[in-house]
Design a protein around this motif. Structure first.
Motif, PDB file in Angstrom:
ATOM      1  N   LEU A 191       5.351  -8.225  -8.679  1.00 29.15           N
ATOM      2  CA  LEU A 191       5.940  -7.415  -7.620  1.00 29.15           C
ATOM      3  C   LEU A 191       6.544  -8.334  -6.571  1.00 29.15           C
ATOM      4  N   ASP A 192       7.705  -7.977  -6.102  1.00 29.66           N
ATOM      5  CA  ASP A 192       8.359  -8.668  -4.991  1.00 29.66           C
ATOM      6  C   ASP A 192       8.172  -7.765  -3.777  1.00 29.66           C
ATOM      7  N   TRP A 193       7.335  -8.188  -2.843  1.00 30.70           N
ATOM      8  CA  TRP A 193       6.916  -7.370  -1.711  1.00 30.70           C
ATOM      9  C   TRP A 193       7.879  -7.422  -0.534  1.00 30.70           C
ATOM     10  N   ARG A 194       9.069  -7.934  -0.686  1.00 29.77           N
ATOM     11  CA  ARG A 194       9.978  -8.166   0.452  1.00 29.77           C
ATOM     12  C   ARG A 194      10.290  -6.917   1.273  1.00 29.77           C
ATOM     13  N   LEU A 195      10.171  -5.730   0.712  1.00 32.81           N
ATOM     14  CA  LEU A 195      10.491  -4.509   1.448  1.00 32.81           C
ATOM     15  C   LEU A 195       9.291  -3.923   2.195  1.00 32.81           C
ATOM     16  N   THR A 196       8.161  -4.596   2.125  1.00 32.55           N
ATOM     17  CA  THR A 196       6.948  -4.113   2.784  1.00 32.55           C
ATOM     18  C   THR A 196       6.323  -5.252   3.580  1.00 32.55           C
ATOM     19  N   LYS A 197       6.047  -4.982   4.833  1.00 31.82           N
ATOM     20  CA  LYS A 197       5.513  -6.022   5.724  1.00 31.82           C
ATOM     21  C   LYS A 197       4.284  -5.517   6.471  1.00 31.82           C
ATOM     22  N   GLY A 198       3.554  -6.435   7.080  1.00 32.89           N
ATOM     23  CA  GLY A 198       2.475  -6.120   8.000  1.00 32.89           C
ATOM     24  C   GLY A 198       1.391  -5.229   7.418  1.00 32.89           C
ATOM     25  N   PHE A 199       0.934  -4.296   8.243  1.00 32.59           N
ATOM     26  CA  PHE A 199      -0.158  -3.416   7.845  1.00 32.59           C
ATOM     27  C   PHE A 199       0.203  -2.570   6.627  1.00 32.59           C
ATOM     28  N   HIS A 200       1.436  -2.141   6.515  1.00 26.96           N
ATOM     29  CA  HIS A 200       1.823  -1.339   5.346  1.00 26.96           C
ATOM     30  C   HIS A 200       1.576  -2.122   4.059  1.00 26.96           C
ATOM     31  N   ARG A 201       1.938  -3.388   4.069  1.00 26.32           N
ATOM     32  CA  ARG A 201       1.695  -4.211   2.888  1.00 26.32           C
ATOM     33  C   ARG A 201       0.194  -4.376   2.654  1.00 26.32           C
ATOM     34  N   ASP A 202      -0.556  -4.649   3.731  1.00 28.47           N
ATOM     35  CA  ASP A 202      -2.007  -4.793   3.598  1.00 28.47           C
ATOM     36  C   ASP A 202      -2.618  -3.539   2.967  1.00 28.47           C
ATOM     37  N   ALA A 203      -2.176  -2.371   3.427  1.00 26.00           N
ATOM     38  CA  ALA A 203      -2.690  -1.107   2.893  1.00 26.00           C
ATOM     39  C   ALA A 203      -2.325  -0.958   1.419  1.00 26.00           C
ATOM     40  N   LEU A 204      -1.074  -1.236   1.074  1.00 30.16           N
ATOM     41  CA  LEU A 204      -0.651  -1.095  -0.323  1.00 30.16           C
ATOM     42  C   LEU A 204      -1.390  -2.070  -1.225  1.00 30.16           C
ATOM     43  N   GLU A 205      -1.651  -3.272  -0.740  1.00 28.62           N
ATOM     44  CA  GLU A 205      -2.414  -4.227  -1.548  1.00 28.62           C
ATOM     45  C   GLU A 205      -3.833  -3.729  -1.788  1.00 28.62           C
ATOM     46  N   GLN A 206      -4.432  -3.069  -0.810  1.00 30.00           N
ATOM     47  CA  GLN A 206      -5.765  -2.480  -1.004  1.00 30.00           C
ATOM     48  C   GLN A 206      -5.704  -1.331  -2.009  1.00 30.00           C
ATOM     49  N   ILE A 207      -4.634  -0.577  -1.960  1.00 30.93           N
ATOM     50  CA  ILE A 207      -4.481   0.566  -2.872  1.00 30.93           C
ATOM     51  C   ILE A 207      -4.411   0.103  -4.327  1.00 30.93           C
ATOM     52  N   THR A 208      -3.865  -1.087  -4.578  1.00 36.22           N
ATOM     53  CA  THR A 208      -3.804  -1.590  -5.961  1.00 36.22           C
ATOM     54  C   THR A 208      -5.191  -1.742  -6.564  1.00 36.22           C
ATOM     55  N   LYS A 209      -6.221  -1.813  -5.721  1.00 38.40           N
ATOM     56  CA  LYS A 209      -7.594  -2.006  -6.199  1.00 38.40           C
ATOM     57  C   LYS A 209      -8.299  -0.701  -6.572  1.00 38.40           C
ATOM     58  N   ILE A 210      -7.691   0.437  -6.269  1.00 37.32           N
ATOM     59  CA  ILE A 210      -8.300   1.723  -6.638  1.00 37.32           C
ATOM     60  C   ILE A 210      -8.166   1.881  -8.152  1.00 37.32           C
ATOM     61  N   GLY A 211      -9.270   2.073  -8.812  1.00 39.19           N
ATOM     62  CA  GLY A 211      -9.273   2.136 -10.275  1.00 39.19           C
ATOM     63  C   GLY A 211      -8.736   3.431 -10.846  1.00 39.19           C
ATOM     64  N   TRP A 212      -8.444   3.379 -12.117  1.00 41.06           N
ATOM     65  CA  TRP A 212      -7.976   4.530 -12.895  1.00 41.06           C
ATOM     66  C   TRP A 212      -8.951   5.689 -12.732  1.00 41.06           C
ATOM     67  N   GLY A 213      -8.443   6.848 -12.400  1.00 39.56           N
ATOM     68  CA  GLY A 213      -9.257   8.034 -12.277  1.00 39.56           C
ATOM     69  C   GLY A 213     -10.078   8.109 -10.995  1.00 39.56           C
ATOM     70  N   GLU A 214      -9.937   7.130 -10.132  1.00 43.12           N
ATOM     71  CA  GLU A 214     -10.668   7.119  -8.863  1.00 43.12           C
ATOM     72  C   GLU A 214      -9.708   7.466  -7.735  1.00 43.12           C
ATOM     73  N   THR A 215     -10.275   7.850  -6.600  1.00 38.64           N
ATOM     74  CA  THR A 215      -9.470   8.090  -5.407  1.00 38.64           C
ATOM     75  C   THR A 215     -10.161   7.438  -4.211  1.00 38.64           C
ATOM     76  N   ALA A 216      -9.406   7.270  -3.155  1.00 36.38           N
ATOM     77  CA  ALA A 216      -9.930   6.792  -1.874  1.00 36.38           C
ATOM     78  C   ALA A 216      -9.191   7.565  -0.793  1.00 36.38           C
ATOM     79  N   SER A 217      -9.833   7.727   0.345  1.00 38.37           N
ATOM     80  CA  SER A 217      -9.172   8.453   1.429  1.00 38.37           C
ATOM     81  C   SER A 217      -8.266   7.505   2.221  1.00 38.37           C
ATOM     82  N   TYR A 218      -7.347   8.108   2.948  1.00 38.99           N
ATOM     83  CA  TYR A 218      -6.472   7.326   3.812  1.00 38.99           C
ATOM     84  C   TYR A 218      -7.306   6.487   4.792  1.00 38.99           C
ATOM     85  N   GLY A 219      -8.364   7.085   5.324  1.00 41.37           N
ATOM     86  CA  GLY A 219      -9.239   6.379   6.254  1.00 41.37           C
ATOM     87  C   GLY A 219      -9.965   5.211   5.608  1.00 41.37           C
ATOM     88  N   GLU A 220     -10.420   5.397   4.375  1.00 41.01           N
ATOM     89  CA  GLU A 220     -11.102   4.307   3.664  1.00 41.01           C
ATOM     90  C   GLU A 220     -10.154   3.136   3.439  1.00 41.01           C
TER      91      GLU A 220
END
Length: 170
Positions: free
Chosen positions: A83-112
């Motif tokens: 992935l080339d992350w050039r279009l995402t910076k700062g907290f948005h990127r940090d959040a998206l990188e955390q989202i990549t860790k959510i496993g198949w069939g699992e969910t997490a809340s926006y707050g988590e």
């Protein structure tokens, strides 16, 4: 740098995939039913400060992964494509990188996700990061749900989110 684009089939229609030398810059389902819409290419050209050029076949590897994913195989796209992350910076990127860790069939809340990304209380900012992601499906923002467990939105297509969550449940 030269940016290239191709299309990848999904059950929602062909998605626009834009590549740089670094990897996938953008995977866009927003107009999957008609990805040739000129404004879509104009929008990404504006964001990249350069128009991408057609590159038929560039999305073949991703298309193969998508085929497996939509056939119900748990695919972690970030383990297979760069992935080339050039279009995402700062907290948005940090959040998206955390989202990549959510496993198949699992969910997490926006707050988590906000807590994991280092900004407790920034659930709305996580929602914005999900809405603006340049990596629909590849970064599984569909796995982020409301605190009460309800699905929430997925851009202009909450039915896509429900479809993806149901696919992963089965």
């Amino acid at each position: 740098m030269t940016f290239r684009y191709d299309f990848a089939p999904t059950p929602f229609g062909d998605a626009l995939v834009v590549f740089s030398d670094e990897g996938i810059v953008n995977f866009d389902l927003s107009e999957a039913s008609d990805p040739s819409v000129p404004w879509l290419l104009e929008s990404i050209s504006t964001r990249l400060h350069e128009p991408p050029v057609p590159d038929p076949g560039a999305a073949d590897e991703l298309a193969h992964l998508l085929d497996g994913y939509f056939a119900g195989k748990p695919v972690r796209f970030d383990e297979h494509v760069r992935l080339d992350w050039r279009l995402t910076k700062g907290f948005h990127r940090d959040a998206l990188e955390q989202i990549t860790k959510i496993g198949w069939g699992e969910t997490a809340s926006y707050g988590e996700i906000a807590v994991l990304a280092g900004r407790a209380g920034a659930a709305r900012a996580v929602g914005t990061a999900c809405r603006l992601t340049p990596f629909s499906i590849i970064v599984p923002v569909h796995r982020v749900v409301r605190a009460d467990g309800t699905v929430g939105q997925y851009g202009a297509h909450p039915e896509y989110k429900r479809y993806l969550l149901d696919l992963e449940k089965n």
